[in-house]
Design a protein around this motif. Structure first.
Motif, PDB file in Angstrom:
ATOM      1  N   LYS A  54       2.157  -4.355   7.974  1.00 42.71           N
ATOM      2  CA  LYS A  54       1.464  -4.145   6.570  1.00 42.71           C
ATOM      3  C   LYS A  54       2.558  -3.417   5.694  1.00 42.71           C
ATOM      4  CE  LYS A  54      -0.946   0.118   7.764  1.00 42.71           C
ATOM      5  NZ  LYS A  54      -2.223   1.072   7.757  1.00 42.71           N
ATOM      6  N   ASN A  56       4.759  -0.772   6.554  1.00 41.65           N
ATOM      7  CA  ASN A  56       4.927   0.448   6.734  1.00 41.65           C
ATOM      8  C   ASN A  56       6.151   1.241   6.302  1.00 41.65           C
ATOM      9  OD1 ASN A  56       2.118   1.701   7.975  1.00 41.65           O
ATOM     10  ND2 ASN A  56       2.646   0.269   9.619  1.00 41.65           N
ATOM     11  N   THR A  59       9.966   0.071   7.521  1.00 37.48           N
ATOM     12  CA  THR A  59      10.218  -1.201   8.266  1.00 37.48           C
ATOM     13  C   THR A  59      10.589  -2.155   7.256  1.00 37.48           C
ATOM     14  OG1 THR A  59       7.715  -1.713   7.919  1.00 37.48           O
ATOM     15  CG2 THR A  59       8.260  -0.324   9.720  1.00 37.48           C
ATOM     16  N   GLY A 142       7.206   0.996  13.477  1.00 31.94           N
ATOM     17  CA  GLY A 142       5.808   0.516  13.269  1.00 31.94           C
ATOM     18  C   GLY A 142       5.404  -0.507  14.140  1.00 31.94           C
ATOM     19  N   ASP A 285       6.170   7.417   0.388  1.00 29.10           N
ATOM     20  CA  ASP A 285       5.585   6.631   1.417  1.00 29.10           C
ATOM     21  C   ASP A 285       4.456   5.847   0.824  1.00 29.10           C
ATOM     22  OD1 ASP A 285       7.248   7.433   3.286  1.00 29.10           O
ATOM     23  OD2 ASP A 285       6.012   8.608   4.729  1.00 29.10           O
ATOM     24  N   GLY A 288       1.735   2.054  -1.325  1.00 31.97           N
ATOM     25  CA  GLY A 288       1.751   0.963  -0.162  1.00 31.97           C
ATOM     26  C   GLY A 288       1.368  -0.459  -0.827  1.00 31.97           C
TER      27      GLY A 288
END
Length: 327
Positions: A54, A56, A59, A142, A285, A288
């Protein structure tokens, strides 16, 4: 006071052909395309994000499509290598066999520092490594996508060390340690471009493969001329937007020219060049890649942030269609 950077966030590179790039990174390397969007600064080009299940943080290997990109002339003051993590040494044997089966340019399994690796190139000459986490600790990896053509137990779990080649080590080291808070941990020797070179290791956060930058000083080579298969920038992880604003303030106080806060929708960013000219990004982070797409269908349609949505028709008109629906 800023908190430590958490590790590598993403690496962004250049491709000449989005379709061939998509085929290689999803069908050969088994990564998931988690976002098909555009370069927000130049919306006529695709920006493709490949990652774990997904996307992360830590990654993502991303590509800007520049159809007229020429050849890369390798040299100094560049991001000269990108590594992709797998769980153990046994996985490297799988990858060696896979590269042989698909006729992918690669070298023998060897060691860089304490980790087993396979150096290889994508069809455009992108300099890559598969690196084993067997002797690694630190930042967690990940989770490979379960629908990948590569078995989950040997799949790529994220980005490993980023390699920089610079003409003046002291300049890059000063920014990494004094400004960004990296720790210089060790050095080792490796054969780089047919010469034995000293490689200096810097780490941040929890350390380990997901939080390292390996820097090689090369004074006897010209500056790299980027093209297809070259790397545009490397991004480092910041916990959240509040912390990113603190980093903007820190860079300003240090007299380092920077972009200031930049809204990228899927994360928030800050850009600056270290003294040898390599572009660094600090990125949050979150939020997303599931912000505007469901997990099951990530990357299948052209995603645009809300501030570009009113330009969708004109943006799509300039893009060559790219089918990324999962079969």
């Amino acid at each position: 006071m800023v908190k430590s950077l958490l590790g590598i966030h993403h690496v962004s590179a250049i491709t000449k052909d989005a379709k061939a790039n998509y085929d290689f990174y999803t069908k050969i390397l088994g990564l998931r395309l988690v976002k098909k969007t555009v370069n927000q600064d130049e919306t006529s080009m695709y920006h493709l994000f490949y990652a774990d299940e997904k996307g992360n943080p830590g990654t993502d290997l991303t590509f800007f499509e520049i159809p007229n990109a020429g050849k890369t002339f390798k040299g100094t003051n560049s991001i000269s290598g990108t590594s992709l993590r797998v769980v153990n040494d046994e996985a490297l044997r799988y990858w060696k066999k896979r590269f042989e089966d698909y006729n992918i340019e690669h070298e023998a399994i060897t060691f860089l520092n304490k980790c087993a690796v396979i150096p290889f190139c994508d069809p455009e000459g992108q300099r890559l490594f598969i690196i084993s986490d067997e002797n690694n600790s630190g930042v967690e990896g990940g989770k490979p996508w379960t629908n990948s053509p590569v078995p989950e137990n040997v799949g790529i779990i994220g980005l490993g060390p980023t390699f920089l080649t610079v003409s003046r080590l002291d300049r890059t080291e000063r920014v990494l340690t004094d400004i960004l808070g990296f720790r210089k941990t060790e050095s080792y020797f490796a054969e780089i471009e047919e010469k034995e070179r000293k490689v200096n290791v810097f780490e941040t956060g929890k350390g380990g493969n997901g939080a390292e930058v390996h820097v090689i000083e090369v004074k006897d080579a010209p500056r790299e001329r980027p093209g297809k298969g070259s790397v545009h920038h490397v991004a480092f992880r910041v916990e959240n937007e509040k912390e990113l604003h603190k980093w903007v303030e820190k860079l300003n106080n240090a007299g380092i020219a920077n972009s200031g806060f930049v809204e990228r929708y899927y994360f928030k960013s800050l850009y600056f060049r270290e003294p040898n000219g390599i572009l660094f990004e600090l990125a949050t982070d979150g939020p997303g890649f599931e912000t505007d797409e469901e997990y099951e269908t990530l990357g299948e349609t052209l995603a645009l942030p809300p501030y570009l949505e009113n330009k969708r028709d004109s943006i799509e008109a300039k893009l060559k269609p790219l089918d990324t629906t999962k079969s």
